[in-house]
Scaffold this active site. Structure first.
Site, PDB file in Angstrom:
ATOM      1  N   GLU A 186      42.094  47.613  38.590  1.00 41.49           N
ATOM      2  CA  GLU A 186      42.477  46.270  39.071  1.00 41.49           C
ATOM      3  C   GLU A 186      42.018  46.040  40.497  1.00 41.49           C
ATOM      4  OE1 GLU A 186      44.652  43.136  41.025  1.00 41.49           O
ATOM      5  OE2 GLU A 186      44.736  45.245  41.550  1.00 41.49           O
ATOM      6  N   ASP A 226      45.856  52.084  39.421  1.00 38.54           N
ATOM      7  CA  ASP A 226      45.074  52.438  40.618  1.00 38.54           C
ATOM      8  C   ASP A 226      45.708  51.819  41.861  1.00 38.54           C
ATOM      9  OD1 ASP A 226      44.324  49.892  39.611  1.00 38.54           O
ATOM     10  OD2 ASP A 226      42.427  49.937  40.699  1.00 38.54           O
TER      11      ASP A 226
HETATM   12  C1  LIG Z   1      55.717  31.123  49.940  1.00 38.85           C
HETATM   13  C2  LIG Z   1      55.368  32.328  50.703  1.00 38.85           C
HETATM   14  C3  LIG Z   1      54.435  33.244  50.005  1.00 38.85           C
HETATM   15  C4  LIG Z   1      54.574  34.664  50.476  1.00 38.85           C
HETATM   16  C5  LIG Z   1      53.734  35.585  49.674  1.00 38.85           C
HETATM   17  C6  LIG Z   1      54.249  36.984  49.699  1.00 38.85           C
HETATM   18  C7  LIG Z   1      53.891  37.750  48.455  1.00 38.85           C
HETATM   19  C8  LIG Z   1      52.426  37.894  48.285  1.00 38.85           C
HETATM   20  C9  LIG Z   1      52.040  38.537  47.018  1.00 38.85           C
HETATM   21  C10 LIG Z   1      50.564  38.677  46.993  1.00 38.85           C
HETATM   22  C11 LIG Z   1      50.137  39.604  45.929  1.00 38.85           C
HETATM   23  C12 LIG Z   1      48.714  39.895  46.031  1.00 38.85           C
HETATM   24  C13 LIG Z   1      48.353  41.028  45.120  1.00 38.85           C
HETATM   25  C14 LIG Z   1      47.027  40.810  44.564  1.00 38.85           C
HETATM   26  C15 LIG Z   1      46.447  42.042  43.906  1.00 38.85           C
HETATM   27  C16 LIG Z   1      45.167  42.384  44.598  1.00 38.85           C
HETATM   28  O1  LIG Z   1      45.184  42.931  45.664  1.00 38.85           O
HETATM   29  N1  LIG Z   1      44.015  42.016  44.016  1.00 38.85           N
HETATM   30  C17 LIG Z   1      42.754  42.118  44.719  1.00 38.85           C
HETATM   31  C18 LIG Z   1      41.586  42.474  43.844  1.00 38.85           C
HETATM   32  C19 LIG Z   1      41.132  41.461  42.871  1.00 38.85           C
HETATM   33  C20 LIG Z   1      40.302  40.418  43.243  1.00 38.85           C
HETATM   34  C21 LIG Z   1      39.886  39.490  42.310  1.00 38.85           C
HETATM   35  C22 LIG Z   1      40.285  39.592  40.986  1.00 38.85           C
HETATM   36  C23 LIG Z   1      41.096  40.661  40.619  1.00 38.85           C
HETATM   37  C24 LIG Z   1      41.526  41.598  41.564  1.00 38.85           C
HETATM   38  C25 LIG Z   1      42.532  40.833  45.485  1.00 38.85           C
HETATM   39  O2  LIG Z   1      43.238  39.832  45.312  1.00 38.85           O
HETATM   40  O3  LIG Z   1      41.603  40.843  46.305  1.00 38.85           O
HETATM   41 ZN   LIG Z   2      48.163  45.162  42.395  1.00 31.47          ZN
HETATM   42 ZN   LIG Z   3      46.380  45.440  45.181  1.00 31.31          ZN
END
Ligand SMILES: CCCCCCCCCCCCCCCC(=O)N[C@@H](Cc1ccccc1)C(=O)O
Ligand SMILES: [Zn+2]
Ligand SMILES: [Zn+2]
Length: 505
Positions: free
Chosen positions: A191, A126
């Protein structure tokens, strides 16, 4: 067999890394996606594979809220996957697969060495909804390639990983390569809404099948960062070895309604506005020096100048100035502390009525060195107003820390695979700053790694759930090859898995 392999970094430091390599890996040098197109250890991104990714991006498999998603499109995306990878879904006797709860998918790829514990690859099918349509450089469900970038919702979250895992597995099976170690693949369908119909049901099914433990788990997560951590040149592959907790608070103020011509001195809106302002003006303290983020900065030392090394080697001494520096950017600030986001604010009935109720939602992502209770207690003290009711709507404690040492098999498989795709990268343990559906599988392994092979430059983290989500064509080829190398590297049995026990489990 154990061998010492020297991997050269682009800068002035050489890292001598103890890794396991069998003939498969040791016979050839580390590869990049530009290496020979005929090499059977390299999967070229030909027109067919690129088009498959573009088609995958065309499905509007959007999750908006729990129970509110485009189930038709999610189902069709599943049908497309099943039709597009014939070896996985029809020809190979090594694969069993099934739909779970109609929309999610679970695969088992049988290895030929039953003494090796299987592992699990995860991704989700999704995507989040699209906003600011007029600001996209290409339509978000087009998969259009523009200036070397593939555009679309899901290019970095998370259709890249879904399609990368499938392409790698299909290539392996069609090349008649039989894995030694069995592995599972889970594609959840909810997710983005933290639902309990997707990965949660896959986890239940695995338990029903008698699976108790897997060697390691790889799910979406942190990425390859370049130019994003101030002062660090070159790519840094940040592997989430733990994940922040989450707490959603509902703040509310209730006061008697009345006529706006005779207002009380304070309204529910004013009281609540002051409470959220206090939260924003008093961020949770920096936890720098208390956990994994310290390991992360110390692992960056090879990429740093002499002065930076002095600072990082003495975090205890430079904790305050370093915290100040890292706090300036949202992405690095997220690594060192529990963050606070006031995401919803509601109040008011009519322009001439005193509002009877004001409500706000506050979303914290909790640093692994804190507990939910500590965060709520801190907020209560900062707000310091008994008229503001604070309720926990939902919470999840930070995740345990996965092993990330020289003898942690899963981590070394990841590290080796990253270095084969990005030979100049330094691989560092990190805190996953967002959350995913990984939490459903925490009982299966202590070795959970949150990593997406997405190469990000300044401005790219904002594309997560944002405008102009995109991935370069070159990077998508790297994604496929990263998973292919990971699958091959996981077959190396020479390093007996040694786990660092974690007290939280
Ligand atoms: C050191 C510098 C760090 C830079 C960071 C750059 C990369 C960041 C990557 C972040 C990835 C976030 C992806 C998260 C997936 C997402 O959107 N999840 C959602 C939905 C969710 C909430 C709670 C439990 C499960 C799912 C969320 O986190 O809100
Ligand atoms: Zn994701
Ligand atoms: Zn996401």
């Amino acid at each position: 067999m154990l061998r010492m392999v020297r991997l050269t970094l682009t800068e002035d430091v050489e890292a001598v890394v103890l890794i396991v390599r069998t003939v498969h890996l040791s016979q050839r040098p580390a590869q990049t996606s530009q290496c020979r197109q005929t090499d059977s250890d390299f999967i070229p991104l030909n027109e067919e594979r690129l088009q498959r990714f573009q088609k995958a991006l065309g499905f509007e498999s959007v999750s908006r809220d729990s129970g509110d998603s485009n189930t038709d499109e999610i189902f069709k995306f599943g049908e497309f996957i099943i039709a597009s990878f014939p070896h996985i879904h029809r020809h190979s006797p090594l694969v069993t697969w099934e739909r779970v709860n109609n929309l999610s998918l679970l695969y088992h790829i049988q290895g030929n060495d039953p003494s090796l514990k299987p592992y699990l690859l995860m991704a989700h099918i999704d995507v989040v909804p699209v906003t600011n349509l007029d600001q996209w450089d290409a339509p978000p469900f087009s998969g259009e390639v523009k200036d070397g970038f593939i555009y679309g919702r899901g290019t970095i979250d998370d259709k890249n990983n879904v399609m990368g895992i499938l392409e790698a597995t299909e290539f392996m099976l069609s090349s008649n390569i039989k894995p030694k170690r069995s592995f599972y693949i889970s594609f959840g369908h909810d997710e983005e809404t933290r639902g309990n119909a997707g990965a949660s049901q896959v986890a239940n099914l695995l338990r029903q099948k008698g699976v108790k433990e897997v060697e390691f788990i790889v799910d979406e997560g942190m990425t390859v960062l370049e130019g994003i951590i101030d002062g660090v040149a070159g790519p840094v592959a940040s592997v989430g070895v733990t994940e922040k907790g989450i707490v959603l608070l509902n703040l509310s103020v209730e006061l008697p309604p009345g006529h706006s011509s005779m207002p009380p001195r304070e309204t529910a809106i004013g009281i609540l506005a002051r409470a959220v302002l206090r939260l924003e003006e008093n961020p949770h303290p920096s936890m720098l020096g208390a956990g994994v983020e310290t390991d992360m900065f110390e692992s960056l030392v090879p990429k740093m100048s002499y002065l930076q090394r002095v600072v990082i080697s003495n975090i205890w001494l430079f904790r305050y100035p370093l915290s100040w520096l890292l706090s300036r950017k949202p992405s690095t600030n997220a690594v060192i502390r529990t963050v606070t986001a006031v995401t919803i604010f509601n109040s008011g009935v009519k322009f001439n009525m005193i509002p009877p109720l004001a409500e706000a939602k506050v979303n914290h992502r909790v640093h692994p060195s804190q507990t939910i209770q500590e965060v709520v207690d801190y907020d209560r003290a900062v707000i310091n107003d008994p008229r503001v009711k604070i309720e926990v709507v939902y919470s999840m404690e930070p995740h345990p820390v996965a092993g990330h040492g020289e003898s942690d098999f899963g981590y070394q498989v990841l590290r080796t695979s990253v270095r084969q795709i990005w030979p100049e990268a330094v691989v560092v343990p990190a805190i996953m700053v967002g959350n995913t559906d990984t939490f459903n599988f925490l009982n299966f392994s202590t070795n959970v790694y949150r990593f997406s092979p997405t190469h990000m430059f300044p401005g790219d983290p904002e594309r997560f759930h944002g405008i102009n989500e995109r991935m370069s064509v070159k990077n998508y080829e790297q994604v496929i090859n990263f998973f292919y190398h990971l699958i091959r590297n996981a077959d190396q049995a020479g390093l007996s898995p040694v786990h660092s026990a974690h007290p939280d489990l």
